[in-house]
Every structure is written in structure tokens, then in C-alpha cells.
Design a protein around this motif. Sequence first.
Motif, PDB file in Angstrom:
ATOM      1  N   ALA A  70       0.069   8.963 -18.404  1.00 15.01           N
ATOM      2  CA  ALA A  70       0.665   7.977 -17.499  1.00 15.01           C
ATOM      3  C   ALA A  70       0.042   8.073 -16.105  1.00 15.01           C
ATOM      4  O   ALA A  70      -0.203   7.042 -15.462  1.00 15.01           O
ATOM      5  CB  ALA A  70       2.170   8.174 -17.420  1.00 15.01           C
ATOM      6  N   SER A  71      -0.245   9.277 -15.654  1.00 16.27           N
ATOM      7  CA  SER A  71      -0.866   9.449 -14.338  1.00 16.27           C
ATOM      8  C   SER A  71      -2.264   8.858 -14.305  1.00 16.27           C
ATOM      9  O   SER A  71      -2.655   8.203 -13.340  1.00 16.27           O
ATOM     10  CB  SER A  71      -0.943  10.930 -13.969  1.00 16.27           C
ATOM     11  OG  SER A  71       0.333  11.451 -13.738  1.00 16.27           O
ATOM     12  N   ILE A  72      -3.018   9.082 -15.371  1.00 15.83           N
ATOM     13  CA  ILE A  72      -4.373   8.517 -15.443  1.00 15.83           C
ATOM     14  C   ILE A  72      -4.302   6.995 -15.471  1.00 15.83           C
ATOM     15  O   ILE A  72      -5.060   6.311 -14.778  1.00 15.83           O
ATOM     16  CB  ILE A  72      -5.117   9.075 -16.666  1.00 15.83           C
ATOM     17  CG1 ILE A  72      -5.390  10.569 -16.455  1.00 15.83           C
ATOM     18  CG2 ILE A  72      -6.423   8.324 -16.904  1.00 15.83           C
ATOM     19  CD1 ILE A  72      -5.901  11.290 -17.687  1.00 15.83           C
ATOM     20  N   ALA A  73      -3.381   6.463 -16.260  1.00 12.33           N
ATOM     21  CA  ALA A  73      -3.222   5.003 -16.318  1.00 12.33           C
ATOM     22  C   ALA A  73      -2.800   4.447 -14.957  1.00 12.33           C
ATOM     23  O   ALA A  73      -3.320   3.428 -14.501  1.00 12.33           O
ATOM     24  CB  ALA A  73      -2.203   4.632 -17.386  1.00 12.33           C
ATOM     25  N   ALA A  74      -1.872   5.122 -14.295  1.00 11.93           N
ATOM     26  CA  ALA A  74      -1.405   4.664 -12.985  1.00 11.93           C
ATOM     27  C   ALA A  74      -2.519   4.728 -11.950  1.00 11.93           C
ATOM     28  O   ALA A  74      -2.593   3.875 -11.059  1.00 11.93           O
ATOM     29  CB  ALA A  74      -0.214   5.500 -12.523  1.00 11.93           C
ATOM     30  N   THR A  75      -3.398   5.713 -12.074  1.00 14.13           N
ATOM     31  CA  THR A  75      -4.522   5.840 -11.152  1.00 14.13           C
ATOM     32  C   THR A  75      -5.420   4.616 -11.220  1.00 14.13           C
ATOM     33  O   THR A  75      -6.024   4.222 -10.223  1.00 14.13           O
ATOM     34  CB  THR A  75      -5.330   7.115 -11.474  1.00 14.13           C
ATOM     35  OG1 THR A  75      -4.466   8.240 -11.351  1.00 14.13           O
ATOM     36  CG2 THR A  75      -6.505   7.279 -10.552  1.00 14.13           C
ATOM     37  N   ILE A  76      -5.481   4.000 -12.367  1.00 13.56           N
ATOM     38  CA  ILE A  76      -6.297   2.795 -12.536  1.00 13.56           C
ATOM     39  C   ILE A  76      -5.480   1.534 -12.267  1.00 13.56           C
ATOM     40  O   ILE A  76      -5.911   0.634 -11.544  1.00 13.56           O
ATOM     41  CB  ILE A  76      -6.892   2.749 -13.959  1.00 13.56           C
ATOM     42  CG1 ILE A  76      -7.839   3.938 -14.147  1.00 13.56           C
ATOM     43  CG2 ILE A  76      -7.612   1.435 -14.215  1.00 13.56           C
ATOM     44  CD1 ILE A  76      -8.237   4.197 -15.575  1.00 13.56           C
ATOM     45  N   LEU A  77      -4.282   1.459 -12.838  1.00 18.04           N
ATOM     46  CA  LEU A  77      -3.497   0.221 -12.793  1.00 18.04           C
ATOM     47  C   LEU A  77      -2.873  -0.079 -11.427  1.00 18.04           C
ATOM     48  O   LEU A  77      -2.826  -1.240 -11.023  1.00 18.04           O
ATOM     49  CB  LEU A  77      -2.409   0.249 -13.854  1.00 18.04           C
ATOM     50  CG  LEU A  77      -2.915   0.233 -15.294  1.00 18.04           C
ATOM     51  CD1 LEU A  77      -1.760   0.375 -16.275  1.00 18.04           C
ATOM     52  CD2 LEU A  77      -3.689  -1.041 -15.576  1.00 18.04           C
ATOM     53  N   VAL A  78      -2.393   0.939 -10.728  1.00 20.41           N
ATOM     54  CA  VAL A  78      -1.736   0.685  -9.441  1.00 20.41           C
ATOM     55  C   VAL A  78      -2.719   0.107  -8.423  1.00 20.41           C
ATOM     56  O   VAL A  78      -2.441  -0.946  -7.829  1.00 20.41           O
ATOM     57  CB  VAL A  78      -1.026   1.951  -8.912  1.00 20.41           C
ATOM     58  CG1 VAL A  78      -0.596   1.784  -7.473  1.00 20.41           C
ATOM     59  CG2 VAL A  78       0.171   2.288  -9.793  1.00 20.41           C
ATOM     60  N   ALA A  95       0.831  -1.206   0.000  1.00 18.92           N
ATOM     61  CA  ALA A  95       0.000   0.000   0.000  1.00 18.92           C
ATOM     62  C   ALA A  95       0.865   1.255   0.000  1.00 18.92           C
ATOM     63  O   ALA A  95       0.586   2.210  -0.741  1.00 18.92           O
ATOM     64  CB  ALA A  95      -0.932  -0.009   1.203  1.00 18.92           C
ATOM     65  N   ILE A  96       1.911   1.260   0.786  1.00 18.32           N
ATOM     66  CA  ILE A  96       2.800   2.420   0.835  1.00 18.32           C
ATOM     67  C   ILE A  96       3.497   2.625  -0.505  1.00 18.32           C
ATOM     68  O   ILE A  96       3.615   3.756  -0.993  1.00 18.32           O
ATOM     69  CB  ILE A  96       3.822   2.269   1.983  1.00 18.32           C
ATOM     70  CG1 ILE A  96       3.099   2.387   3.323  1.00 18.32           C
ATOM     71  CG2 ILE A  96       4.941   3.297   1.874  1.00 18.32           C
ATOM     72  CD1 ILE A  96       3.935   1.994   4.518  1.00 18.32           C
ATOM     73  N   ILE A  97       3.938   1.550  -1.124  1.00 15.70           N
ATOM     74  CA  ILE A  97       4.565   1.648  -2.450  1.00 15.70           C
ATOM     75  C   ILE A  97       3.569   2.220  -3.459  1.00 15.70           C
ATOM     76  O   ILE A  97       3.918   3.077  -4.277  1.00 15.70           O
ATOM     77  CB  ILE A  97       5.101   0.274  -2.903  1.00 15.70           C
ATOM     78  CG1 ILE A  97       6.311  -0.120  -2.058  1.00 15.70           C
ATOM     79  CG2 ILE A  97       5.464   0.291  -4.391  1.00 15.70           C
ATOM     80  CD1 ILE A  97       6.772  -1.542  -2.264  1.00 15.70           C
ATOM     81  N   GLY A  98       2.336   1.766  -3.404  1.00 17.09           N
ATOM     82  CA  GLY A  98       1.302   2.281  -4.305  1.00 17.09           C
ATOM     83  C   GLY A  98       1.064   3.764  -4.103  1.00 17.09           C
ATOM     84  O   GLY A  98       0.945   4.526  -5.074  1.00 17.09           O
ATOM     85  N   ILE A  99       0.999   4.195  -2.852  1.00 15.03           N
ATOM     86  CA  ILE A  99       0.810   5.621  -2.554  1.00 15.03           C
ATOM     87  C   ILE A  99       1.968   6.444  -3.099  1.00 15.03           C
ATOM     88  O   ILE A  99       1.762   7.485  -3.727  1.00 15.03           O
ATOM     89  CB  ILE A  99       0.642   5.831  -1.036  1.00 15.03           C
ATOM     90  CG1 ILE A  99      -0.686   5.239  -0.568  1.00 15.03           C
ATOM     91  CG2 ILE A  99       0.743   7.299  -0.677  1.00 15.03           C
ATOM     92  CD1 ILE A  99      -0.811   5.121   0.936  1.00 15.03           C
ATOM     93  N   ILE A 100       3.182   5.966  -2.875  1.00 15.37           N
ATOM     94  CA  ILE A 100       4.362   6.690  -3.353  1.00 15.37           C
ATOM     95  C   ILE A 100       4.357   6.795  -4.876  1.00 15.37           C
ATOM     96  O   ILE A 100       4.652   7.859  -5.440  1.00 15.37           O
ATOM     97  CB  ILE A 100       5.655   6.017  -2.843  1.00 15.37           C
ATOM     98  CG1 ILE A 100       5.775   6.205  -1.321  1.00 15.37           C
ATOM     99  CG2 ILE A 100       6.887   6.573  -3.555  1.00 15.37           C
ATOM    100  CD1 ILE A 100       6.851   5.366  -0.681  1.00 15.37           C
ATOM    101  N   LEU A 101       4.006   5.713  -5.556  1.00 17.41           N
ATOM    102  CA  LEU A 101       3.952   5.737  -7.019  1.00 17.41           C
ATOM    103  C   LEU A 101       2.925   6.744  -7.524  1.00 17.41           C
ATOM    104  O   LEU A 101       3.216   7.549  -8.420  1.00 17.41           O
ATOM    105  CB  LEU A 101       3.615   4.348  -7.567  1.00 17.41           C
ATOM    106  CG  LEU A 101       4.727   3.324  -7.580  1.00 17.41           C
ATOM    107  CD1 LEU A 101       4.180   1.954  -7.968  1.00 17.41           C
ATOM    108  CD2 LEU A 101       5.807   3.740  -8.552  1.00 17.41           C
ATOM    109  N   LEU A 102       1.732   6.714  -6.951  1.00 16.93           N
ATOM    110  CA  LEU A 102       0.683   7.611  -7.411  1.00 16.93           C
ATOM    111  C   LEU A 102       1.019   9.075  -7.115  1.00 16.93           C
ATOM    112  O   LEU A 102       0.884   9.937  -7.987  1.00 16.93           O
ATOM    113  CB  LEU A 102      -0.657   7.236  -6.771  1.00 16.93           C
ATOM    114  CG  LEU A 102      -1.283   5.946  -7.297  1.00 16.93           C
ATOM    115  CD1 LEU A 102      -2.533   5.605  -6.497  1.00 16.93           C
ATOM    116  CD2 LEU A 102      -1.607   6.045  -8.762  1.00 16.93           C
ATOM    117  N   VAL A 103       1.459   9.349  -5.910  1.00 17.35           N
ATOM    118  CA  VAL A 103       1.808  10.727  -5.558  1.00 17.35           C
ATOM    119  C   VAL A 103       2.957  11.227  -6.439  1.00 17.35           C
ATOM    120  O   VAL A 103       2.935  12.367  -6.922  1.00 17.35           O
ATOM    121  CB  VAL A 103       2.146  10.852  -4.054  1.00 17.35           C
ATOM    122  CG1 VAL A 103       2.755  12.205  -3.735  1.00 17.35           C
ATOM    123  CG2 VAL A 103       0.910  10.614  -3.210  1.00 17.35           C
TER     124      VAL A 103
END
Length: 75
Positions: free
Chosen positions: A43-51, A12-20
Amino acid sequence: RTLMQRLRQILAIIGIILLVGMYVLTIFAAVFDNTKTMSYLTASIAATILVPFTLWLLNIMIQNKKKDQDEKKEH
């Protein structure tokens, strides 16, 4: 805490760091009028869904592994 709970927290922390990180990069690119702003936005929109989806899948895999371990302990 169990190892599985720690693993979930770490993911979860890794996901938060990636999105932020992606959001910050996109904002900086937009503010400084970078030519790759649209690529970063995409890429941000894709990451918002994929992560979150990837983290959800990993969570299911962790739960299944835990169930398998619990079943082995019972037998």
C-alpha cells in the motif's frame, strides 16, 4: 493569495500527510512484526505513486478552471 493557490497548498499538505502516515504505519508494522507488514508495504508503494499522480491531475484541473475563469473575465 488566491483561492486556487490555497487549494493547491491544502492538497499538497493532505498528500504529505497521507504519504508520511503510510510510511510510519509500514515502519511500525515491520518493527513490531505484524502479519500485515507486506500489505502495508504494498500500500505504501502504491501510495507513493498514486498520491502524487492524483495531486498532479487535480493541479491540472485547477489550472484549467483558472484559465476558464480568466477567459470569462476577459469577455
